[in-house]
Design a protein around this motif. Structure first.
Motif, PDB file in Angstrom:
ATOM      1  N   PRO B  11       0.813  -1.218   0.000  1.00  0.00           N
ATOM      2  CA  PRO B  11       0.000   0.000   0.000  1.00  0.00           C
ATOM      3  C   PRO B  11       0.847   1.268   0.000  1.00  0.00           C
ATOM      4  N   GLN B  13       3.271   1.735  -2.039  1.00  0.00           N
ATOM      5  CA  GLN B  13       3.785   1.953  -3.384  1.00  0.00           C
ATOM      6  C   GLN B  13       2.669   2.079  -4.424  1.00  0.00           C
ATOM      7  N   LYS B  14       1.538   1.406  -4.141  1.00  0.00           N
ATOM      8  CA  LYS B  14       0.413   1.434  -5.089  1.00  0.00           C
ATOM      9  C   LYS B  14      -0.867   1.728  -4.318  1.00  0.00           C
ATOM     10  N   ASN B  15      -1.886   2.196  -5.013  1.00  0.00           N
ATOM     11  CA  ASN B  15      -3.130   2.531  -4.314  1.00  0.00           C
ATOM     12  C   ASN B  15      -4.160   1.395  -4.372  1.00  0.00           C
ATOM     13  N   ASP B  16      -3.702   0.176  -4.688  1.00  0.00           N
ATOM     14  CA  ASP B  16      -4.621  -0.964  -4.826  1.00  0.00           C
ATOM     15  C   ASP B  16      -5.475  -1.180  -3.576  1.00  0.00           C
ATOM     16  N   THR B  18      -6.248   0.955  -1.150  1.00  0.00           N
ATOM     17  CA  THR B  18      -7.177   2.077  -0.982  1.00  0.00           C
ATOM     18  C   THR B  18      -8.387   1.906  -1.887  1.00  0.00           C
ATOM     19  N   SER B  19      -8.104   1.607  -3.146  1.00  0.00           N
ATOM     20  CA  SER B  19      -9.190   1.471  -4.114  1.00  0.00           C
ATOM     21  C   SER B  19     -10.047   0.250  -3.800  1.00  0.00           C
ATOM     22  N   GLY B  39       0.259  -3.958   4.303  1.00  0.00           N
ATOM     23  CA  GLY B  39      -0.903  -3.148   4.674  1.00  0.00           C
ATOM     24  C   GLY B  39      -1.449  -3.485   6.049  1.00  0.00           C
ATOM     25  N   GLN B  45      -1.022   4.504   7.782  1.00  0.00           N
ATOM     26  CA  GLN B  45      -2.182   5.064   7.100  1.00  0.00           C
ATOM     27  C   GLN B  45      -3.083   3.953   6.561  1.00  0.00           C
ATOM     28  N   ALA B  46      -2.427   2.880   6.081  1.00  0.00           N
ATOM     29  CA  ALA B  46      -3.191   1.744   5.558  1.00  0.00           C
ATOM     30  C   ALA B  46      -4.064   1.145   6.654  1.00  0.00           C
ATOM     31  N   GLN B  49      -7.157   3.156   7.181  1.00  0.00           N
ATOM     32  CA  GLN B  49      -8.145   2.916   6.118  1.00  0.00           C
ATOM     33  C   GLN B  49      -8.891   1.607   6.359  1.00  0.00           C
ATOM     34  N   TRP B  99      -7.038  -7.934  -7.129  1.00  0.00           N
ATOM     35  CA  TRP B  99      -6.583  -6.581  -7.497  1.00  0.00           C
ATOM     36  C   TRP B  99      -5.124  -6.661  -7.902  1.00  0.00           C
TER      37      TRP B  99
END
Lengths: 110, 100, 142
Positions: B11, B13-16, B18-19, B39, B45-46, B49, B99
């Motif tokens: 998480p 490095q990529k927003n996978d 989050t999305s 994550g 932060q992950a 979320q 994902w």
């Protein structure tokens, strides 16, 4: 490509290095040494066993200068030298000794 | 009808993740695998979320162990599962969304 | 290898910058191999661990369950290769919920100080790392 040792098939790569180092034992080492034209003495085993232990700890086959440095520390100046290692393994200690020890070719060894 | 989502990217490095969390329904499950397991580390932060998401969140234990992330670093609300748990989750949901 | 490199007359500062986690991609392992090969050339080598690269140094990695070789022990051999400067960025650790205590204990033996064991890991802030980067002759990023 494979060696046959005591009825077991031991896979190796195109340069003769074992594909699976867990298949290594003293009999396999003896066959590998014979292929390299080396008569194994206690001094040869000392280096080979040292390499096995090094690999076990660090998961890499050491470069020649690292091997020399490490041997110098544990076995003293005489054995920790390029000259001594080349006497035992004339075609390149890192290459030949690593192969006999069943390790991959040392990283950076050409 | 519910979905199992798998996330295999870090998480950081990529927003996978989050999305994925934004697209998951409350009765869905999200399983973090491979580099996705980062994550699960608490205090990030992950992790915030995940805490805010409605879906149930899991993490694959063998991938945590491989990366030296001990289970006491895993955020509250994230359940550690093995390969058997992965299979069970896949069977319990009607579809799997990987994902990538 | 060129003559002047052998003389030690042309030592350059090499920085290998690691930004990827260890097992999801091959970058981390490939970078380590490049470092080990490059160590033969007697240059002034530093490593930096930034972003997900800090995950390469976590202690207690056990890959038995995923069928991939655990190469983290090789970082402990870097001292033998005279690679003794491993810069780890504090901010990257913090963002990932890690502290220095979560990292392997990496040391080298200082030849010029009666082989005293010294830590290889240098925790630096992002600003400090920027300064270190500015001093380099060659930077390779993985």
């Amino acid at each position: 490509m494979a060696y046959e040792v005591n009825g077991k098939t031991i896979e190796h790569d195109e340069e003769g290095y074992l594909s699976d180092l867990t298949q290594w034992d003293n009999d396999v080492a003896a066959i590998l040494a014979k292929d390299e034209g080396i008569e194994m003495t206690d001094e040869h085993w000392e280096v080979v066993n040292f390499l096995r232990e090094y690999y076990d700890e660090y998961q890499i086959a050491p470069a020649i200068r690292v091997l020399v440095k490490a041997l110098k520390k544990t076995m003293g100046k005489e054995k920790g030298s390029n000259k001594y290692l080349y006497t035992l393994f004339p075609y390149g200690p890192a290459k030949q000794a690593c192969k006999i020890a069943g390790l991959p070719k040392p990283t950076g060894c050409i | 009808m519910s979905i199992l989502h798998t996330v295999n990217k870090s998480p950081f490095q990529k927003n996978d993740l989050t999305s994925c969390l934004a697209h998951a329904n409350d009765d869905d499950a999200v399983l973090m695998i491979e580099d996705g397991v980062y994550g699960a580390i608490k205090g990030t932060q992950a992790a915030s979320q995940i805490a805010a998401a409605g879906a149930t969140v899991f993490v694959l234990g063998v991938d945590l162990a491989a990366r030296g992330i001990s289970e006491d670093k895993v955020a509250d609300g994230v359940s550690v599962v093995g390969y058997d748990g992965f299979v069970k989750l896949a069977a319990e949901h009607h579809a799997v969304n990987s994902w990538l | 290898m060129s003559e002047d490199m052998e003389d030690g007359g042309d030592i350059k500062k090499f920085m290998y910058m690691n930004r990827k986690a260890p097992y999801g991609t091959i970058y981390a392992l490939e970078a380590l191999e490049v470092v080990l090969i490059g160590a033969a050339f007697d240059q002034d080598v530093s490593l930096a661990f930034v972003d997900d690269g800090v995950f390469q140094l976590t202690k207690g990695q056990d890959t038995a369950g995923i069928g991939i070789k655990n190469f983290s022990p090789a970082f402990k051999a870097l001292g033998d290769y005279d690679v003794t400067k491993l810069y780890v960025e504090k901010e990257s650790l913090e963002e990932r919920g890690l502290t220095a205590d979560d990292l392997m204990d990496l040391v080298y033996e200082d030849e010029d100080d009666d082989w005293a064991e010294k830590p290889s890991i240098r925790l630096v802030s992002r600003d400090e790392l920027k300064t270190v980067l500015a001093e380099q002759d060659v930077i390779m990023s993985f």
